[in-house]
Design a protein around this motif. Structure first.
Motif, mmCIF file in Angstrom:
data_model
loop_
_atom_site.group_PDB
_atom_site.id
_atom_site.type_symbol
_atom_site.label_atom_id
_atom_site.label_comp_id
_atom_site.label_asym_id
_atom_site.label_seq_id
_atom_site.Cartn_x
_atom_site.Cartn_y
_atom_site.Cartn_z
ATOM 1 N N LEU A 30 7.802 32.150 28.256
ATOM 2 C CA LEU A 30 7.700 31.988 26.808
ATOM 3 C C LEU A 30 7.576 33.350 26.152
ATOM 4 C CD1 LEU A 30 4.814 29.332 26.730
ATOM 5 C CD2 LEU A 30 7.263 28.879 26.829
ATOM 6 N N ARG A 31 8.040 33.454 24.936
ATOM 7 C CA ARG A 31 7.850 34.673 24.134
ATOM 8 C C ARG A 31 6.422 34.639 23.601
ATOM 9 N NH1 ARG A 31 8.328 39.488 23.320
ATOM 10 N NH2 ARG A 31 8.700 40.261 21.243
ATOM 11 N N VAL A 32 5.595 35.615 24.014
ATOM 12 C CA VAL A 32 4.187 35.680 23.592
ATOM 13 C C VAL A 32 3.870 37.113 23.168
ATOM 14 C CG1 VAL A 32 1.778 35.323 24.237
ATOM 15 C CG2 VAL A 32 3.553 33.837 25.213
ATOM 16 N N PRO A 33 3.893 37.397 21.868
ATOM 17 C CA PRO A 33 3.570 38.748 21.397
ATOM 18 C C PRO A 33 2.132 39.144 21.745
ATOM 19 C CG PRO A 33 4.571 37.434 19.653
ATOM 20 C CD PRO A 33 4.258 36.497 20.777
ATOM 21 N N GLN A 34 1.930 40.423 21.938
ATOM 22 C CA GLN A 34 0.617 40.980 22.279
ATOM 23 C C GLN A 34 -0.487 40.424 21.384
ATOM 24 O OE1 GLN A 34 -0.669 43.461 24.450
ATOM 25 N NE2 GLN A 34 -2.646 43.247 23.444
ATOM 26 N N HIS A 35 -0.256 40.431 20.061
ATOM 27 C CA HIS A 35 -1.302 40.031 19.121
ATOM 28 C C HIS A 35 -1.601 38.526 19.153
ATOM 29 C CE1 HIS A 35 2.419 39.435 16.809
ATOM 30 N NE2 HIS A 35 1.759 38.460 16.206
ATOM 31 N N SER A 36 -0.789 37.744 19.865
ATOM 32 C CA SER A 36 -0.969 36.288 19.891
ATOM 33 C C SER A 36 -1.340 35.750 21.267
ATOM 34 C CB SER A 36 0.315 35.601 19.422
ATOM 35 O OG SER A 36 0.603 35.944 18.091
ATOM 36 N N ARG A 37 -1.715 36.614 22.192
ATOM 37 C CA ARG A 37 -2.030 36.156 23.551
ATOM 38 C C ARG A 37 -3.139 35.113 23.562
ATOM 39 N NH1 ARG A 37 -3.439 41.204 26.713
ATOM 40 N NH2 ARG A 37 -4.193 39.660 28.178
ATOM 41 N N GLU A 38 -4.212 35.359 22.872
ATOM 42 C CA GLU A 38 -5.328 34.396 22.867
ATOM 43 C C GLU A 38 -4.934 33.116 22.136
ATOM 44 O OE1 GLU A 38 -8.648 32.433 23.830
ATOM 45 O OE2 GLU A 38 -7.949 34.310 24.717
ATOM 46 N N ASP A 39 -4.115 33.219 21.108
ATOM 47 C CA ASP A 39 -3.617 32.020 20.409
ATOM 48 C C ASP A 39 -2.825 31.142 21.375
ATOM 49 O OD1 ASP A 39 -4.677 33.073 18.044
ATOM 50 O OD2 ASP A 39 -2.786 34.077 17.557
ATOM 51 N N TRP A 40 -2.012 31.767 22.211
ATOM 52 C CA TRP A 40 -1.255 31.041 23.225
ATOM 53 C C TRP A 40 -2.199 30.308 24.174
ATOM 54 C CZ3 TRP A 40 0.199 33.583 28.338
ATOM 55 C CH2 TRP A 40 0.916 32.709 29.140
ATOM 56 N N MET A 41 -3.232 30.998 24.633
ATOM 57 C CA MET A 41 -4.164 30.385 25.574
ATOM 58 C C MET A 41 -4.912 29.212 24.941
ATOM 59 S SD MET A 41 -3.498 31.826 28.331
ATOM 60 C CE MET A 41 -4.727 30.912 29.217
ATOM 61 N N VAL A 42 -5.297 29.328 23.677
ATOM 62 C CA VAL A 42 -5.973 28.224 22.979
ATOM 63 C C VAL A 42 -5.052 27.007 22.919
ATOM 64 C CG1 VAL A 42 -6.876 27.461 20.740
ATOM 65 C CG2 VAL A 42 -7.555 29.689 21.676
ATOM 66 N N ALA A 43 -3.796 27.239 22.571
ATOM 67 C CA ALA A 43 -2.829 26.138 22.496
ATOM 68 C C ALA A 43 -2.596 25.514 23.869
ATOM 69 C CB ALA A 43 -1.516 26.631 21.895
ATOM 70 N N GLU A 44 -2.516 26.309 24.914
ATOM 71 C CA GLU A 44 -2.350 25.789 26.280
ATOM 72 C C GLU A 44 -3.556 24.942 26.693
ATOM 73 O OE1 GLU A 44 0.009 25.882 28.648
ATOM 74 O OE2 GLU A 44 1.443 27.214 27.681
#
Length: 126
Positions: A30-44
């Protein structure tokens, strides 16, 4: 070098028995920008993680992040290809919608998927 990534970082480790009894590994990027890494983990954690834990044949997963490409890699282990592929697309789409809703809430993005799929495939153990 870890799994082909320079300086890749493990973000989650769902099952310590890596490779134990695995018949197939679902491989996603998936495309996961540096500034959104934690946002990705919350969604997962709020979507795919609890859903996968309930699926027959699910053995575990690892999530990696590569700073060079700003991509997340998911390696999802299944006891058989049949167990993995027997999951209905309607169920997958419902969880994906939950994931995208949580991702938009976290990132502030108004529409679409903040973490689009770049690649999907499968790996077979040797």
């Amino acid at each position: 070098m870890l799994g082909g990534f320079s300086e890749a970082r493990v973000l989650a480790w769902a099952d310590p028995q890596v490779g134990e009894g695995v018949a197939v590994v679902e491989h996603l990027r998936l495309r996961v920008p540096q500034h959104s890494r934690e946002d990705w983990m919350v969604a997962e954690r709020g979507s795919w993680e609890p859903w996968l834990d309930k699926q027959p044949g699910f053995l575990g997963r690892e999530l990696f992040w590569d700073p060079a490409t700003e991509e997340g890699t998911l390696l999802i282990r299944w006891s058989s290809r049949e167990a993995w592929k027997s999951i209905s697309m309607a169920d997958v789409e419902q969880v994906q919608e939950r994931f995208e809703t949580l991702a938009r809430e976290q990132t502030g993005q108004v529409q679409g998927n903040p973490f689009p799929l770049v690649f999907e495939g499968e790996l077979l153990p040797q």
